[in-house]
Write a protein that holds these residues in place. Structure first.
Motif, mmCIF file in Angstrom:
data_model
loop_
_atom_site.group_PDB
_atom_site.id
_atom_site.type_symbol
_atom_site.label_atom_id
_atom_site.label_comp_id
_atom_site.label_asym_id
_atom_site.label_seq_id
_atom_site.Cartn_x
_atom_site.Cartn_y
_atom_site.Cartn_z
ATOM 1 N N ASN A 1 0.815 -1.226 0.000
ATOM 2 C CA ASN A 1 0.000 0.000 0.000
ATOM 3 C C ASN A 1 0.849 1.277 0.000
ATOM 4 N N GLY A 2 2.168 1.148 -0.021
ATOM 5 C CA GLY A 2 3.044 2.296 -0.147
ATOM 6 C C GLY A 2 3.232 3.121 1.115
ATOM 7 N N ARG A 3 2.777 2.638 2.255
ATOM 8 C CA ARG A 3 2.924 3.384 3.497
ATOM 9 C C ARG A 3 4.241 3.028 4.201
ATOM 10 N N PHE A 4 4.640 3.886 5.114
ATOM 11 C CA PHE A 4 5.729 3.605 6.034
ATOM 12 C C PHE A 4 5.159 3.512 7.441
ATOM 13 N N ILE A 5 5.704 2.587 8.226
ATOM 14 C CA ILE A 5 5.331 2.454 9.631
ATOM 15 C C ILE A 5 6.535 2.809 10.489
ATOM 16 N N LEU A 6 6.378 3.758 11.379
ATOM 17 C CA LEU A 6 7.397 4.111 12.365
ATOM 18 C C LEU A 6 6.942 3.567 13.714
ATOM 19 N N ALA A 7 7.813 2.837 14.391
ATOM 20 C CA ALA A 7 7.433 2.215 15.662
ATOM 21 C C ALA A 7 8.495 2.491 16.724
ATOM 22 N N TRP A 8 8.061 2.624 17.961
ATOM 23 C CA TRP A 8 8.973 2.838 19.078
ATOM 24 C C TRP A 8 8.339 2.311 20.357
ATOM 25 N N ALA A 9 9.168 2.113 21.378
ATOM 26 C CA ALA A 9 8.691 1.689 22.690
ATOM 27 C C ALA A 9 8.541 2.915 23.574
ATOM 28 N N ASP A 10 7.348 3.121 24.090
ATOM 29 C CA ASP A 10 7.056 4.298 24.907
ATOM 30 C C ASP A 10 7.851 4.268 26.210
ATOM 31 N N LEU A 11 8.219 5.448 26.675
ATOM 32 C CA LEU A 11 8.868 5.607 27.968
ATOM 33 C C LEU A 11 7.867 6.259 28.921
ATOM 34 N N PRO A 12 7.537 5.648 30.065
ATOM 35 C CA PRO A 12 8.206 4.509 30.692
ATOM 36 C C PRO A 12 7.487 3.174 30.537
ATOM 37 N N THR A 13 6.361 3.103 29.828
ATOM 38 C CA THR A 13 5.542 1.877 29.837
ATOM 39 C C THR A 13 6.170 0.733 29.052
ATOM 40 N N GLY A 14 6.936 1.042 27.996
ATOM 41 C CA GLY A 14 7.464 0.000 27.123
ATOM 42 C C GLY A 14 6.490 -0.465 26.065
ATOM 43 N N ILE B 1 4.508 -0.710 22.650
ATOM 44 C CA ILE B 1 4.855 -0.364 21.278
ATOM 45 C C ILE B 1 3.846 0.645 20.742
ATOM 46 N N ASN B 2 4.367 1.740 20.195
ATOM 47 C CA ASN B 2 3.550 2.772 19.564
ATOM 48 C C ASN B 2 3.942 2.887 18.092
ATOM 49 N N THR B 3 3.003 3.288 17.263
ATOM 50 C CA THR B 3 3.282 3.428 15.835
ATOM 51 C C THR B 3 2.656 4.703 15.273
ATOM 52 N N LEU B 4 3.284 5.185 14.196
ATOM 53 C CA LEU B 4 2.727 6.235 13.346
ATOM 54 C C LEU B 4 2.794 5.751 11.908
ATOM 55 N N TRP C 1 3.441 12.376 9.395
ATOM 56 C CA TRP C 1 3.119 11.163 10.152
ATOM 57 C C TRP C 1 1.843 11.382 10.942
ATOM 58 N N ALA C 2 0.978 10.378 10.963
ATOM 59 C CA ALA C 2 -0.309 10.489 11.647
ATOM 60 C C ALA C 2 -0.783 9.089 12.035
ATOM 61 N N GLU C 3 -2.070 8.977 12.368
ATOM 62 C CA GLU C 3 -2.719 7.702 12.699
ATOM 63 C C GLU C 3 -1.980 6.965 13.821
ATOM 64 N N PRO C 4 -1.799 7.606 14.991
ATOM 65 C CA PRO C 4 -1.068 6.950 16.083
ATOM 66 C C PRO C 4 -1.823 5.749 16.642
ATOM 67 N N SER C 5 -1.066 4.730 17.002
ATOM 68 C CA SER C 5 -1.626 3.539 17.651
ATOM 69 C C SER C 5 -0.712 3.137 18.794
ATOM 70 N N GLU C 6 -1.308 2.570 19.842
ATOM 71 C CA GLU C 6 -0.533 2.012 20.946
ATOM 72 C C GLU C 6 -0.994 0.585 21.181
ATOM 73 N N GLY D 1 -8.322 0.755 7.409
ATOM 74 C CA GLY D 1 -6.967 1.254 7.191
ATOM 75 C C GLY D 1 -6.151 1.412 8.450
ATOM 76 N N ALA D 2 -6.713 1.053 9.610
ATOM 77 C CA ALA D 2 -5.989 1.169 10.878
ATOM 78 C C ALA D 2 -5.053 -0.020 11.064
ATOM 79 N N LEU D 3 -3.914 0.234 11.683
ATOM 80 C CA LEU D 3 -2.959 -0.829 11.978
ATOM 81 C C LEU D 3 -3.399 -1.555 13.241
#
Length: 231
Positions: free
Chosen positions: A60-73, A75-78, A87-92, A138-140
Motif C-alpha cells: 500500500n506504499g505506506r511507512f510504519i514508524l514504531a517505538w517503545a514508549d517511555l516509561p511503559t514500554g 509499542i507505539n506506531t505512526l 506522520w499520523a494515525e497513532p496507535s498504541e 486502514g488502521a494498523l
C-alpha cells in the motif's frame, strides 16, 4: 544522533533516529541516499529512550514508524502515506511491551508485518513474534497475538536483550542478542511469521540488539561489539 533505522520505499529512503537533545524521534528523507532532507520531528511529545524501527509496506506504499514508549514500554506506531513527509494515525499496542530494541518487517508475500521483540512483561524476556496488519478501515491492528519464538526441538524458549527481523520473500530471519553471560548472536528462521522455527547460535558476542536486512539471497546484520558500546 542515536539508534538509526532505515527503510527503503519504492522511490524514497526514510531514516528515523533518536533526538539526542530531547526524548523524541527525528525523521529524514532521501530519493538517492546521498542528499537528505532536514530532520523533522515525527510527532511532538514522543517519549522514548530506545532506538525506533521503521518499515515500508510494499502493498500500500505506506511507512510504519514504531517505538517503545517511555516509561511503559508499550509499542507505539505512526503511519506515513506520503513517503515520510508527514506522520499520523497513532496507535498504541499494550499487548506488545519491550525494554530493548526491536524489529519490524512487512512482507508482500503475506500482506502483513512481523514484529520481533523481547518480552518486557516477564522476567525471562522471551523473544516474541506478533503479526500486524491493516483492517478494513486502514488502521494498523494486531492480526495475531505474540507467540514465543521456540525451537521445534532442543531449546524450549529463548531469552533476549532485543532483536530484529527481515524477510527475503519466502522466509523470515529473526536475530537477537541472547540474554546470558556470553550474550551471543542467536537466530531463528521460519517460513511463516510465527513458526515453526529453527534456531541456532553464532559465536559472535554482541553488546546491543542487532539489526538485520535482506538483499537478494543474503541476510546482513550488524551490532555494536565492544566497549564503549557504540562501535
Amino acid at each position: 544522533f542515536k539508534g538509526p533505522a532505515l527503510a527503503r520505499g519504492a522511490t524514497t529512503y526514510v531514516l528515523a533516529y533518536l533526538d539526542t537533545s530531547s526524548p523524541g524521534i527525528l525523521v529524514e528523507r532521501s530519493t538517492n541516499g546521498l542528499l537528505w532532507s532536514s530532520p523533522q520531528q515525527a510527532q511532538p511529545g514522543i517519549q522514548t529512550a530506545l532506538p525506533p524501527t521503521i518499515a515500508y509496506v510494499p502493498w500500500n506504499g505506506r511507512f510504519i514508524l514504531a517505538w517503545a514508549d517511555l516509561p511503559t514500554g508499550y509499542i507505539n506506531t505512526l503511519i506515513s502515506r506520503d513517503n515520510g513527509a508527514s506522520w499520523a494515525e497513532p496507535s498504541e499496542f499494550t499487548a506488545l511491551r519491550t525494554a530493548w530494541g526491536f524489529g519490524l518487517e512487512c512482507s508482500s508475500s503475506t500482506a502483513s508485518c512481523a514484529i520481533a521483540l523481547g518480552d518486557a512483561s516477564r522476567s525471562s524476556s522471551r523473544m516474541l513474534s506478533a503479526i500486524l496488519n491493516f483492517d478494513s478501515s486502514g488502521a494498523l491492528v494486531i492480526a495475531s497475538n505474540p507467540v514465543v519464538i521456540e525451537a521445534t526441538a532442543g531449546v524450549p524458549f529463548s531469552e533476549s536483550y532485543g532483536g530484529a527481523v527481515a524477510s527475503n520473500g519466502t522466509s523470515f530471519e529473526f536475530v537477537w542478542r541472547d540474554r546470558g553471560r556470553a550474550t551471543v548472536l542467536t537466530w531463528a528462521n521460519s517460513i511463516g511469521m510465527q513458526g515453526p522455527f529453527s534456531l541456532g547460535f553464532e559465536p559472535f558476542t554482541l553488546h546491543s540488539p542487532p539489526r538485520v536486512v535482506n538483499r537478494g539471497s543474503t541476510f546482513f546484520l550488524w551490532s555494536s561489539y565492544g566497549v564503549p558500546y557504540d562501535q
